[in-house]
Design a protein around this motif. Structure first.
Motif, mmCIF file in Angstrom:
data_model
loop_
_atom_site.group_PDB
_atom_site.id
_atom_site.type_symbol
_atom_site.label_atom_id
_atom_site.label_comp_id
_atom_site.label_asym_id
_atom_site.label_seq_id
_atom_site.Cartn_x
_atom_site.Cartn_y
_atom_site.Cartn_z
ATOM 1 N N ALA A 1 -26.114 -28.337 62.700
ATOM 2 C CA ALA A 1 -26.682 -28.651 61.386
ATOM 3 C C ALA A 1 -27.957 -29.489 61.521
ATOM 4 C CB ALA A 1 -25.654 -29.380 60.521
ATOM 5 N N SER A 2 -27.956 -30.455 62.435
ATOM 6 C CA SER A 2 -29.149 -31.303 62.596
ATOM 7 C C SER A 2 -30.316 -30.514 63.202
ATOM 8 C CB SER A 2 -28.840 -32.545 63.424
ATOM 9 O OG SER A 2 -28.570 -32.201 64.763
ATOM 10 N N ILE A 3 -30.029 -29.591 64.109
ATOM 11 C CA ILE A 3 -31.094 -28.750 64.677
ATOM 12 C C ILE A 3 -31.674 -27.856 63.594
ATOM 13 C CG2 ILE A 3 -31.604 -26.867 66.287
ATOM 14 C CD1 ILE A 3 -29.490 -28.093 68.181
ATOM 15 N N ARG A 4 -30.793 -27.236 62.798
ATOM 16 C CA ARG A 4 -31.264 -26.346 61.717
ATOM 17 C C ARG A 4 -32.071 -27.121 60.666
ATOM 18 N NH1 ARG A 4 -29.524 -21.266 62.201
ATOM 19 N NH2 ARG A 4 -27.508 -20.864 63.144
ATOM 20 N N LYS A 5 -31.668 -28.340 60.381
ATOM 21 C CA LYS A 5 -32.391 -29.141 59.396
ATOM 22 C C LYS A 5 -33.794 -29.483 59.907
ATOM 23 C CE LYS A 5 -32.063 -33.306 56.611
ATOM 24 N NZ LYS A 5 -31.281 -34.487 56.303
ATOM 25 N N ALA A 6 -33.900 -29.830 61.185
ATOM 26 C CA ALA A 6 -35.192 -30.188 61.765
ATOM 27 C C ALA A 6 -36.076 -28.966 62.029
ATOM 28 C CB ALA A 6 -34.981 -30.966 63.065
ATOM 29 N N ASN A 7 -35.469 -27.794 62.213
ATOM 30 C CA ASN A 7 -36.192 -26.563 62.536
ATOM 31 C C ASN A 7 -35.658 -25.414 61.690
ATOM 32 O OD1 ASN A 7 -37.483 -27.587 65.249
ATOM 33 N ND2 ASN A 7 -35.309 -28.084 65.367
ATOM 34 N N PRO A 8 -35.954 -25.384 60.389
ATOM 35 C CA PRO A 8 -35.307 -24.420 59.494
ATOM 36 C C PRO A 8 -35.576 -22.947 59.806
ATOM 37 C CG PRO A 8 -36.987 -25.687 58.324
ATOM 38 C CD PRO A 8 -36.888 -26.261 59.694
ATOM 39 N N LYS A 9 -36.706 -22.622 60.442
ATOM 40 C CA LYS A 9 -37.045 -21.223 60.697
ATOM 41 C C LYS A 9 -36.626 -20.733 62.079
ATOM 42 C CE LYS A 9 -40.975 -21.268 57.595
ATOM 43 N NZ LYS A 9 -42.399 -21.060 57.431
ATOM 44 N N VAL A 10 -36.112 -21.601 62.884
ATOM 45 C CA VAL A 10 -35.818 -21.236 64.272
ATOM 46 C C VAL A 10 -34.523 -20.430 64.380
ATOM 47 C CG1 VAL A 10 -34.469 -23.249 64.972
ATOM 48 C CG2 VAL A 10 -36.002 -22.179 66.600
ATOM 49 N N LYS A 11 -34.494 -19.502 65.332
ATOM 50 C CA LYS A 11 -33.277 -18.729 65.601
ATOM 51 C C LYS A 11 -32.525 -19.416 66.736
ATOM 52 C CE LYS A 11 -35.021 -14.259 64.188
ATOM 53 N NZ LYS A 11 -35.265 -12.865 64.566
ATOM 54 N N LEU A 12 -31.312 -19.848 66.439
ATOM 55 C CA LEU A 12 -30.479 -20.512 67.439
ATOM 56 C C LEU A 12 -29.620 -19.497 68.168
ATOM 57 C CD1 LEU A 12 -29.037 -23.616 65.555
ATOM 58 C CD2 LEU A 12 -30.918 -23.548 67.152
ATOM 59 N N LYS A 13 -29.443 -19.720 69.455
ATOM 60 C CA LYS A 13 -28.509 -18.930 70.248
ATOM 61 C C LYS A 13 -27.419 -19.907 70.696
ATOM 62 C CE LYS A 13 -28.684 -17.034 74.750
ATOM 63 N NZ LYS A 13 -29.528 -16.494 75.807
ATOM 64 N N VAL A 14 -26.189 -19.652 70.287
ATOM 65 C CA VAL A 14 -25.070 -20.537 70.612
ATOM 66 C C VAL A 14 -24.086 -19.770 71.488
ATOM 67 C CG1 VAL A 14 -23.200 -21.960 69.684
ATOM 68 C CG2 VAL A 14 -25.343 -21.745 68.415
ATOM 69 N N LEU A 15 -23.800 -20.323 72.649
ATOM 70 C CA LEU A 15 -22.861 -19.709 73.582
ATOM 71 C C LEU A 15 -21.656 -20.620 73.767
ATOM 72 C CD1 LEU A 15 -25.430 -18.676 76.339
ATOM 73 C CD2 LEU A 15 -24.411 -17.183 74.628
ATOM 74 N N GLN A 16 -20.466 -20.073 73.532
ATOM 75 C CA GLN A 16 -19.235 -20.835 73.729
ATOM 76 C C GLN A 16 -18.092 -19.859 73.971
ATOM 77 O OE1 GLN A 16 -17.801 -23.043 70.313
ATOM 78 N NE2 GLN A 16 -16.497 -24.320 71.581
#
Length: 183
Positions: free
Chosen positions: A89-104
């Protein structure tokens, strides 16, 4: 009784041994201030605490490129899934247009998050997060490489995801050692 010549020889030998041990000890301390990451040696830039979290920051700078590896031992006792949700949530708030890749992996307390951020102009930033549970605490490793989009060598490294593989090779306990008090 020991002769004066033999006494001086023993004293010289003892002095040389003490000097060698001192040099070896100082070299070991200097080596603790360097971490090998993605085929590069990163020098320790800062080390300390913010609130109850401990951190260590390593980095290097070249002409068009800067790299930092920041390791934080988190004191937050929140459940791991809540920590990951807060981080995303904090990454998305600071970078609203960025595409995140989450691996788990399923039911794993070890997560990788990566994204390519725009620094403005021709500067771009590759950011990799690894958050892992470590007993009752968590450790976060953040690798950031800032480069000019015209730097062909940096673009090749991003395509190959070498930094991502390097971040995966560290065990959470190895990261914790990087922020230990003795560094």
């Amino acid at each position: 009784m020991i002769s004066a010549r033999r006494f001086m020889s023993n004293r010289f030998r003892a002095t040389m041994i003490a000097l060698a041990l001192s040099v070896a000890g100082n070299t070991a301390l200097a080596a603790a201030g360097v971490v090998s990451f993605d085929g590069n040696s990163l020098q320790q830039l800062r080390h300390g605490a913010t609130g109850t979290d401990r951190f260590a920051e390593y980095g290097r700078r070249a002409d068009q490129l800067s790299e930092t590896l920041t390791v934080r031992l988190l004191a937050d006792r929140a459940p791991f899934k809540a920590q990951v949700a807060t981080l995303v949530a904090s990454i998305r708030k600071a970078n609203p247009k960025v595409k995140l890749k989450v691996l788990q992996r399923n039911n794993s307390d070890d997560v990788m998050i990566s994204y390519l951020g725009d620094l403005g102009g021709t500067r771009v930033s590759l950011v990799l997060w690894r958050l892992a549970a470590l007993g009752d605490r968590s450790v976060a490793a953040i690798y950031q490489m800032d480069f000019d989009i015209y730097d062909e060598d940096a673009k090749d490294r991003i395509t190959a995801h070498a930094a991502e593989r390097a971040l995966v090779t560290f065990a959470p306990a190895d990261f914790a050692r990087l922020v230990a008090d003795e560094n």
